[in-house]
Scaffold this motif. Structure first.
Motif, PDB file in Angstrom:
ATOM      1  N   GLU A   5      -9.623   2.859  -6.537  1.00  0.00           N
ATOM      2  CA  GLU A   5      -8.733   3.951  -6.102  1.00  0.00           C
ATOM      3  C   GLU A   5      -9.518   5.024  -5.343  1.00  0.00           C
ATOM      4  OE1 GLU A   5      -5.297   3.572  -9.560  1.00  0.00           O
ATOM      5  OE2 GLU A   5      -7.057   4.828  -9.906  1.00  0.00           O
ATOM      6  N   GLU A   6     -10.727   5.281  -5.797  1.00  0.00           N
ATOM      7  CA  GLU A   6     -11.569   6.256  -5.074  1.00  0.00           C
ATOM      8  C   GLU A   6     -11.883   5.768  -3.665  1.00  0.00           C
ATOM      9  OE1 GLU A   6     -15.007   7.584  -7.277  1.00  0.00           O
ATOM     10  OE2 GLU A   6     -13.725   8.167  -8.955  1.00  0.00           O
ATOM     11  N   GLU A   7     -12.205   4.481  -3.554  1.00  0.00           N
ATOM     12  CA  GLU A   7     -12.501   3.917  -2.233  1.00  0.00           C
ATOM     13  C   GLU A   7     -11.262   4.012  -1.339  1.00  0.00           C
ATOM     14  OE1 GLU A   7     -13.501  -0.298  -2.036  1.00  0.00           O
ATOM     15  OE2 GLU A   7     -13.855  -0.164   0.134  1.00  0.00           O
ATOM     16  N   LEU A   8     -10.109   3.661  -1.909  1.00  0.00           N
ATOM     17  CA  LEU A   8      -8.871   3.694  -1.131  1.00  0.00           C
ATOM     18  C   LEU A   8      -8.586   5.119  -0.618  1.00  0.00           C
ATOM     19  CD1 LEU A   8      -6.846   1.363  -0.483  1.00  0.00           C
ATOM     20  CD2 LEU A   8      -5.397   2.293  -2.257  1.00  0.00           C
ATOM     21  N   HIS A   9      -8.781   6.112  -1.462  1.00  0.00           N
ATOM     22  CA  HIS A   9      -8.559   7.499  -1.041  1.00  0.00           C
ATOM     23  C   HIS A   9      -9.529   7.922   0.058  1.00  0.00           C
ATOM     24  CE1 HIS A   9      -5.275   8.946  -3.430  1.00  0.00           C
ATOM     25  NE2 HIS A   9      -5.755   8.324  -4.473  1.00  0.00           N
ATOM     26  N   ALA A  10     -10.771   7.517  -0.069  1.00  0.00           N
ATOM     27  CA  ALA A  10     -11.772   7.863   0.949  1.00  0.00           C
ATOM     28  C   ALA A  10     -11.400   7.209   2.282  1.00  0.00           C
ATOM     29  CB  ALA A  10     -13.158   7.415   0.485  1.00  0.00           C
ATOM     30  N   VAL A  11     -10.966   5.952   2.232  1.00  0.00           N
ATOM     31  CA  VAL A  11     -10.584   5.246   3.465  1.00  0.00           C
ATOM     32  C   VAL A  11      -9.314   5.876   4.048  1.00  0.00           C
ATOM     33  CG1 VAL A  11      -9.840   3.024   4.422  1.00  0.00           C
ATOM     34  CG2 VAL A  11     -11.752   3.099   2.824  1.00  0.00           C
ATOM     35  N   GLU A  12      -8.369   6.246   3.194  1.00  0.00           N
ATOM     36  CA  GLU A  12      -7.135   6.902   3.673  1.00  0.00           C
ATOM     37  C   GLU A  12      -7.455   8.120   4.529  1.00  0.00           C
ATOM     38  OE1 GLU A  12      -4.283   8.092   0.626  1.00  0.00           O
ATOM     39  OE2 GLU A  12      -4.009   5.981   0.088  1.00  0.00           O
ATOM     40  N   LYS A  13      -8.394   8.926   4.079  1.00  0.00           N
ATOM     41  CA  LYS A  13      -8.769  10.133   4.842  1.00  0.00           C
ATOM     42  C   LYS A  13      -9.305   9.763   6.214  1.00  0.00           C
ATOM     43  CE  LYS A  13      -9.946  13.248   1.112  1.00  0.00           C
ATOM     44  NZ  LYS A  13     -11.103  13.531   0.275  1.00  0.00           N
ATOM     45  N   LYS A  14     -10.138   8.722   6.254  1.00  0.00           N
ATOM     46  CA  LYS A  14     -10.725   8.320   7.538  1.00  0.00           C
ATOM     47  C   LYS A  14      -9.672   7.715   8.466  1.00  0.00           C
ATOM     48  CE  LYS A  14     -15.282   7.532   5.573  1.00  0.00           C
ATOM     49  NZ  LYS A  14     -16.248   6.511   5.165  1.00  0.00           N
ATOM     50  N   VAL A  15      -8.742   6.975   7.908  1.00  0.00           N
ATOM     51  CA  VAL A  15      -7.674   6.380   8.733  1.00  0.00           C
ATOM     52  C   VAL A  15      -6.777   7.495   9.266  1.00  0.00           C
ATOM     53  CG1 VAL A  15      -5.660   4.840   8.734  1.00  0.00           C
ATOM     54  CG2 VAL A  15      -7.744   4.153   7.530  1.00  0.00           C
TER      55      VAL A  15
END
Ligand code: GDP
Ligand code: FE
Ligand code: FE
Length: 194
Positions: A5-15
């Motif tokens: 979930e942490e990885e997904l949130h970090a990627v969401e910000k970059k996307v």
């Protein structure tokens, strides 16, 4: 929060930093729909959610970025004769690996194939992202309900439905059609021919 979930949130910000709000919201809906199709088809739902989230990461990049990346990543030079509709998947996958640090080859392949589809050997994760992009809850085209029902019963039938309708749509509008779009269609038409 789990590590995923942490990885997904970090990627969401970059996307979201790369896209208009409308397209970012589309990516979130594709991620959700990919998770649902993954559950239905025995695929890792986190992997599907991440693939759906990033699938259009490169869609708003300027043409110069794609042309430079085709050289830098030693991709087929013929790609330079095409446009963003084709580049954002096949070239976008390289940008996602390079800029987001996503190395999972199944995710990168799913991004590569998400616009044109592929033959009947297409990996299941790629079929899922291809269909989630077409069916996410914000899509509203004639037949979308039928397409969702078909895909819930058979992912493969859904892939063929999309290939058939997209090819017809592109031809009706006089668009130039990328060869892989044809070969994907032919492969599946043969598979389902009576
Ligand atoms: P999106 O990125 O969420 O809009 O969806 P896609 O990546 O599936 O498609 C991008 C656009 O490319 C859509 O407008 C498709 O209709 C179009 N497209 C798909 N295949 C082809 C093709 O072979 N040639 C051309 N010119 N456009 C295509
Ligand atoms: Fe796309
Ligand atoms: Fe998309």
């Amino acid at each position: 929060m789990t590590a995923f979930e942490e990885e997904l949130h970090a990627v969401e910000k970059k996307v979201s930093a790369q896209l208009s709000d409308g397209r970012f919201q589309h990516c979130l809906r594709v991620s959700d729909y990919a998770r649902k199709l993954a559950q239905e088809n025995g695929v890792d739902e986190n992997q599907a959610a991440l693939a759906g989230l990033v699938h259009d990461y490169a869609k708003e990049r300027p043409a110069e970025d794609f042309l430079a990346a085709i050289d830098r990543f030693h991709l087929d030079p013929d790609l330079k004769n095409w446009s963003r509709a084709i580049w954002h998947g096949v070239v976008g996958a390289e940008m996602i690996q390079d800029e987001l640090g996503i190395d999972d080859p199944a995710i990168l392949d799913a991004v590569r194939l998400h616009t044109t589809g592929d033959g009947v050997e297409m990996p299941t994760l790629a079929k899922i992202v291809f269909m989630a992009d077409y069916l996410e809850t914000g899509r509203d085209f004639p037949g979308v309900k039928e397409a969702r029902e078909i895909t819930d019963k058979s992912l493969d039938r859904g892939v063929f439905y999309q290939l058939q309708h997209t090819l017809s749509f592109l031809a009706e509008n006089g668009n130039v059609i990328y060869p892989k779009t044809f070969t994907s269609y032919n492969d599946w038409a043969r598979r389902f021919a009576e």
